[in-house]
Design an enzyme around this catalytic site. Structure first.
Site, PDB file in Angstrom:
ATOM      1  N   LYS A 161      -0.736  -3.262   8.772  1.00 44.45           N
ATOM      2  CA  LYS A 161      -1.381  -2.404   7.114  1.00 44.45           C
ATOM      3  C   LYS A 161      -1.486  -2.951   5.999  1.00 44.45           C
ATOM      4  O   LYS A 161      -0.405  -3.422   5.792  1.00 44.45           O
ATOM      5  CB  LYS A 161      -1.102  -0.733   7.722  1.00 44.45           C
ATOM      6  CG  LYS A 161       0.215  -0.510   7.537  1.00 44.45           C
ATOM      7  CD  LYS A 161       0.751   0.760   7.584  1.00 44.45           C
ATOM      8  CE  LYS A 161       2.172   0.872   6.735  1.00 44.45           C
ATOM      9  NZ  LYS A 161       3.024   2.743   7.245  1.00 44.45           N
TER      10      LYS A 161
ATOM     11  N   ARG B 250       3.720  15.750   7.494  1.00 46.30           N
ATOM     12  CA  ARG B 250       3.350  15.210   7.241  1.00 46.30           C
ATOM     13  C   ARG B 250       1.355  15.177   7.953  1.00 46.30           C
ATOM     14  O   ARG B 250       0.654  15.858   7.830  1.00 46.30           O
ATOM     15  CB  ARG B 250       3.448  13.931   7.025  1.00 46.30           C
ATOM     16  CG  ARG B 250       2.913  13.134   5.470  1.00 46.30           C
ATOM     17  CD  ARG B 250       3.306  11.964   4.968  1.00 46.30           C
ATOM     18  NE  ARG B 250       3.421  10.484   6.453  1.00 46.30           N
ATOM     19  CZ  ARG B 250       3.258   9.892   6.312  1.00 46.30           C
ATOM     20  NH1 ARG B 250       4.136   9.324   5.349  1.00 46.30           N
ATOM     21  NH2 ARG B 250       3.707   8.796   7.345  1.00 46.30           N
TER      22      ARG B 250
ATOM     23  N   TYR C 141      -0.181 -11.124 -26.709  1.00 48.21           N
ATOM     24  CA  TYR C 141      -0.486  -9.437 -27.329  1.00 48.21           C
ATOM     25  C   TYR C 141       0.884  -8.994 -27.821  1.00 48.21           C
ATOM     26  O   TYR C 141       1.638  -8.308 -27.514  1.00 48.21           O
ATOM     27  CB  TYR C 141      -0.351  -8.671 -26.075  1.00 48.21           C
ATOM     28  CG  TYR C 141      -2.213  -9.128 -25.526  1.00 48.21           C
ATOM     29  CD1 TYR C 141      -3.657  -9.045 -26.504  1.00 48.21           C
ATOM     30  CD2 TYR C 141      -2.244  -9.384 -24.439  1.00 48.21           C
ATOM     31  CE1 TYR C 141      -4.809  -9.908 -25.436  1.00 48.21           C
ATOM     32  CE2 TYR C 141      -3.748  -9.121 -23.916  1.00 48.21           C
ATOM     33  CZ  TYR C 141      -4.662  -9.423 -24.210  1.00 48.21           C
ATOM     34  OH  TYR C 141      -5.777 -10.384 -24.353  1.00 48.21           O
TER      35      TYR C 141
ATOM     36  N   MET D  87      -3.160  -9.486 -18.373  1.00 48.21           N
ATOM     37  CA  MET D  87      -4.669  -9.549 -16.852  1.00 48.21           C
ATOM     38  C   MET D  87      -3.994 -11.097 -15.893  1.00 48.21           C
ATOM     39  O   MET D  87      -3.970 -11.015 -15.124  1.00 48.21           O
ATOM     40  CB  MET D  87      -5.550  -9.098 -17.192  1.00 48.21           C
ATOM     41  CG  MET D  87      -5.825  -8.956 -16.251  1.00 48.21           C
ATOM     42  SD  MET D  87      -8.065  -8.223 -16.607  1.00 48.21           S
ATOM     43  CE  MET D  87      -7.684  -6.549 -17.675  1.00 48.21           C
TER      44      MET D  87
HETATM   45  C1  LIG Z   1       4.280   2.247   7.750  1.00 51.48           C
HETATM   46  C2  LIG Z   1       4.165   2.814   9.351  1.00 51.48           C
HETATM   47  C3  LIG Z   1       5.430   2.008   9.835  1.00 51.48           C
HETATM   48  C4  LIG Z   1       6.103   0.946   9.149  1.00 51.48           C
HETATM   49  O1  LIG Z   1       6.730   0.928   8.601  1.00 51.48           O
HETATM   50  P1  LIG Z   1       8.317   0.309   7.607  1.00 51.48           P
HETATM   51  O2  LIG Z   1       9.371   1.055   7.164  1.00 51.48           O
HETATM   52  O3  LIG Z   1       7.747  -0.576   7.033  1.00 51.48           O
HETATM   53  O4  LIG Z   1       8.784  -0.511   9.795  1.00 51.48           O
HETATM   54  C5  LIG Z   1       5.412   2.718  11.348  1.00 51.48           C
HETATM   55  N1  LIG Z   1       4.316   3.633  11.201  1.00 51.48           N
HETATM   56  C6  LIG Z   1       3.618   3.998  10.744  1.00 51.48           C
HETATM   57  C7  LIG Z   1       3.144   5.163  11.508  1.00 51.48           C
HETATM   58  C8  LIG Z   1       3.681   3.882  10.001  1.00 51.48           C
HETATM   59  O5  LIG Z   1       2.788   4.548   8.926  1.00 51.48           O
END
Ligand SMILES: *Cc1c(COP(=O)(O)O)cnc(C)c1O
Length: 342
Positions: A33, A118, A250, A297
């Site tokens: 992700k 959550r 800066y 930047m």
């Molecule tokens: C991000 C995520 C993971 C991975 O977590 P890590 O701590 O990076 O291994 C696993 N499951 C879900 C649902 C996540 O959102």
């Protein structure tokens, strides 16, 4: 041009360590992700394919579609999917309303809230959700939870695991009763998996560990020899000889303490997702040269004149400096930075 270097050998090394820990490569799923935690979605997907990884998890449908050709399944953790997406793009379901929005025939994984409060459906909604999935004509491929206590000392981690075992038993029973195939079950991410022995789940969703980091309490998970995969390299823009006392950048916040010195600028700044070091931070390049605040930047200054400098080879150091975690340091890197696999 500045670039992020992806060390493929370090990545394969990490995958092997994790497969050893969980008992087989088939149990290792990768979490790609957020542009593969900043490492580059496509680049990391190709390395995963080379390593023979079958399942991936991403943020949403857009990420899933881009890497669907390289995996048996790619699950979008958030958002819905459209009927025209490739069939191996699966979607995680978080609520009863969402179930009713997913087009018939799509593969889904049901997320159950086992105590993180959550995402996912409540345990009390499990039966209704399973019925809704069946009525909607969806294919239940997985049931998942997210243990939010993998990093922490204390008993919450174990009570969440027990709740997930209960969920698994109920879903297995339901599948048997209705002649449905048994879905896969998974509740653990990196730290939770690494603190567990004899993992009963069908797979583990490994994120941060595949990139070389663990952020758990040291008494909970001991370091197993993971290697950081990503390093940040910047190219020299220009060099000048400056006298002692010269003020740089800066606000002139850096003042040259030494006698006349070569000072160079490099093509990385906070616009690339690097942190904006200011006069309160002290950081050296990997080669040991002083980075001179403030970071701009698109560029920063370093005492020295190398053609290229390595600004980061271990995200933990920047994380400490900015009171955050390697996850944030890594995911900030701009998608426009070039990723080079070595
Ligand atoms: C991000 C995520 C993971 C991975 O977590 P890590 O701590 O990076 O291994 C696993 N499951 C879900 C649902 C996540 O959102």
């Amino acid at each position: 041009m500045a670039e992020l270097r992806i060390n493929s050998q370090a990545f394969f090394h990490n995958l092997k360590l994790l497969a050893n820990h969980v008992g087989s490569k088939e149990k290792v799923a990768v979490v790609l992700k957020d542009n593969a935690y900043g490492h580059g979605l496509l680049e990391m997907a190709l390395l995963c394919k080379e390593a023979g990884i079958a399942s991936a998890f991403v943020k949403n449908e857009a990420e899933a579609i881009r890497i669907a050709p390289y995996f048996e399944s790619v699950t979008a953790l958030y958002g819905d999917v459209e009927s025209k997406s490739p069939a191996n793009v699966w979607v995680a379901l978080h609520s009863l309303e969402q179930i009713r929005r997913i087009p018939k025939g799509r593969s889904v994984e049901l997320k159950v809230d086992t105590g993180m409060n959550r995402n996912g459906i409540m345990e009390e909604e499990l039966f209704v959700a399973l019925e809704a999935i069946r009525a909607q004509g969806l294919i239940l491929c997985g049931v998942m939870a997210h243990n939010g206590y993998g990093d922490e000392l204390g008993s919450e981690f174990f009570s969440q695991q027990r709740r997930f075992e209960g969920v698994r038993a109920r879903v297995e029973e339901y599948a048997r009763e209705h002649g449905l195939p048994r879905p896969r079950f998974h509740a653990l991410s990196s730290s939770g998996a690494l603190r567990s022995r004899n993992i009963q789940d069908d797979l583990v969703r490994f994120g941060i560990a595949i990139y070389g980091y663990l952020c758990a309490h040291p008494l909970v998970v001991s370091e197993i020899g993971l290697r950081p995969v990503l390093s940040l390299w910047a190219r020299r823009i220009t060099t000048k000889s400056l006298p002692k006392g010269a003020r740089i950048g800066y606000g002139g916040k850096s003042e040259l303490e030494e006698e006349a010195k070569k000072v160079s600028t490099y093509d990385v700044g906070y616009g690339d997702g690097f942190y904006r070091l200011n006069e309160h931070h002290k950081l050296l390049t990997a080669q040991g040269e002083r980075i001179l605040p403030r970071v701009s930047m698109d560029c920063l200054s370093v005492v020295g004149e190398r053609e290229e400098v390595c600004l980061m080879e271990d995200a933990s150091e920047l994380a400490r400096l900015f009171d955050t975690i390697p996850y944030e340091v890594l995911t900030r890197f701009s998608p426009f930075l070039k990723r080079v696999v070595i």
